[in-house]
Design a protein around this motif. Structure first.
Motif, short mmCIF file in Angstrom:
data_model
loop_
_atom_site.label_atom_id
_atom_site.label_comp_id
_atom_site.label_asym_id
_atom_site.label_seq_id
_atom_site.Cartn_x
_atom_site.Cartn_y
_atom_site.Cartn_z
N UNK A 45 -55.79 -0.53 -39.49
CA UNK A 45 -54.37 -0.81 -39.23
C UNK A 45 -54.07 -0.83 -37.74
N UNK A 46 -54.64 0.12 -36.99
CA UNK A 46 -54.40 0.17 -35.55
C UNK A 46 -54.97 -1.06 -34.85
N UNK A 47 -56.18 -1.48 -35.27
CA UNK A 47 -56.82 -2.64 -34.66
C UNK A 47 -56.08 -3.93 -34.97
N UNK A 48 -55.40 -3.98 -36.08
CA UNK A 48 -54.65 -5.18 -36.48
C UNK A 48 -53.27 -5.20 -35.82
N UNK A 49 -52.55 -4.08 -35.89
CA UNK A 49 -51.17 -4.07 -35.43
C UNK A 49 -51.03 -3.87 -33.93
N UNK A 50 -51.87 -2.98 -33.37
CA UNK A 50 -51.74 -2.63 -31.96
C UNK A 50 -52.85 -3.21 -31.09
N UNK A 51 -54.06 -3.31 -31.63
CA UNK A 51 -55.20 -3.75 -30.83
C UNK A 51 -55.73 -2.68 -29.91
N UNK A 52 -55.01 -1.57 -29.80
CA UNK A 52 -55.38 -0.42 -28.98
C UNK A 52 -55.18 0.85 -29.80
N UNK A 69 -59.89 7.48 -42.47
CA UNK A 69 -60.12 7.13 -41.07
C UNK A 69 -60.31 5.61 -40.95
N UNK A 70 -61.08 5.02 -41.86
CA UNK A 70 -61.30 3.57 -41.88
C UNK A 70 -59.96 2.84 -41.99
N UNK A 71 -59.11 3.30 -42.88
CA UNK A 71 -57.81 2.68 -43.09
C UNK A 71 -56.95 2.73 -41.82
N UNK A 72 -56.95 3.88 -41.16
CA UNK A 72 -56.13 4.04 -39.96
C UNK A 72 -56.65 3.16 -38.82
N UNK A 73 -57.96 3.10 -38.66
CA UNK A 73 -58.52 2.28 -37.58
C UNK A 73 -58.28 0.80 -37.84
#
Length: 376
Positions: free
Chosen positions: A87-94, A81-85
């Motif tokens: 990546x999402x916060x870095x690539x998408x910001x949303x 879950x940490x890894x996915x969040x």
């Protein structure tokens, strides 16, 4: 008020039109309720903005990441879950989170309460209306339309109720929250804060910080709850529901009534955000990008003018730093600065931060650009 037109009139008095609009204390909903067929000129955006408004059928259908928090406390599942969040916060910001622990009933009741507030008789809402749109004068409760009405080049098609929920020394007195939304606002504030703190712990872990680091910095210490009402718009191709901008705080938590309209800038394209039933949308804001030294990305977003027959309702909780006096200055965390990755931003004070707000219309990353260090 002037009728809708795209003609340039050098004698056009925009200030007069804004004053007349504010004097009604009825907001954009009042315009809609009057039955007008064309929007006033103050709401019409320039061609360079309108040209980016593709028909809904032609917009990018890629969706922001969806992250399941079901096993957030599992030692086995938490690292993923940490890894996915991260990546999402870095690539998408949303990103959207599901199985977040907030009862669906609380979400639905909060959205309905915000809708009910905005659909009260005008004379009931008018006592909260502030034409100056000045949070310091609002005593923690502010109802108006367009917080940047006097600063932006064009207004947008929405009204909002803003409640300052924390810190305690400046927060609204609960008894002063409009009764029609009071219980729901307090309940949602508690739920949104718990979720924001959970997500920020995951974000900390994702970049090698102690899980409580953002909490210690007071990243959720100041909170604004904003209930926004986007009435149906008679000419949605000439305006926006909310202008392109990035949020100036640390993190933002959002729910809506499933009517689409939110778009984020991903690369060079505007991407429609499709809200999942029961999901909560999270986005990274400017301060967290700066504090993380660009480990996370605050991205631009906007809301299209509502072309549906029903109003679009969103409930947004904005989280900001609060321990300005204790820390004096903020900037990239020392733990995230090294010879290989030097600080990308300068240290800044509370005055630096707030002097950049309430002086311009909504903008992309104005804080990020203001505090960025120039490469030598």
């Amino acid at each position: 008020m002037a009728a809708a037109t795209t003609d340039v009139n050098p004698n056009y008095d925009r200030v007069k039109d804004i004053r007349e609009f504010d004097e009604t204390k009825q907001g954009v909903k009042g315009l809609r309720d009057s039955g007008l067929a064309s929007i006033p000129k103050i709401f019409i955006h320039p061609p360079e903005v309108l040209s980016t408004l593709k028909p809904p059928s032609q917009t990018n259908t890629a969706n922001i990441p969806v992250i399941d928090l079901q096993n957030i406390n599992s030692q086995t599942h938490r690292p993923e879950i940490v890894k996915k969040i991260k990546e999402a916060a870095k690539e998408w910001g949303f990103f959207q989170v599901i199985n977040h622990g907030i009862p669906i009933s609380v979400m639905e009741e909060t959205i309905q309460a915000v809708k009910s507030f905005h659909e009260q008789p005008d004379e009931v809402k008018a006592k909260y209306y502030d034409p100056d749109r000045t949070p310091s004068k609002s005593r923690g409760v502010l109802y108006t339309s367009n917080n940047d009405m006097h600063r932006a080049k064009a207004a947008t098609w929405h009204d909002y109720l803003q409640l300052l929920m924390a810190p305690e020394e400046i927060a609204v007195n609960v008894e002063n929250i409009p009764g029609i939304v009071r219980k729901e606002a307090v309940a949602w504030d508690g739920c949104a804060t718990k979720l924001a703190d959970d997500v920020m712990e995951l974000l900390c872990e994702g970049i090698g910080l102690e899980s409580s680091r953002f909490k210690e910095l007071s990243c959720s210490g100041q909170r604004y709850l904003v209930g926004t009402y986007y009435p149906p718009c008679p000419q949605p191709d000439l305006t926006l529901g909310l202008a392109p901008h990035s949020d100036p705080g640390t993190i933002t938590v959002l729910i809506s009534n499933q009517i689409s309209g939110l778009q984020i800038k991903h690369g060079e394209e505007w991407v429609d955000v499709k809200p999942l039933p029961g999901a909560v949308i999270i986005n990274i804001a400017d301060l967290l990008q700066i504090i993380s030294n660009d480990e996370f990305n605050s991205v631009g977003h906007r809301v299209r003018a509502n072309c549906c027959e029903e109003p679009r309702i969103s409930v947004v909780e904005f989280f900001l730093l609060s321990k300005w006096k204790e820390y004096g200055t903020f900037g990239p965390l020392p733990e995230l600065v090294s010879a290989e990755k030097p600080a990308l931003y300068r240290q800044f004070t509370e005055d630096d931060y707030f002097s950049n707000m309430y002086v311009k219309g909504l903008e992309f990353k104005s804080l990020v650009e203001k505090f960025k260090l120039q490469k030598s």
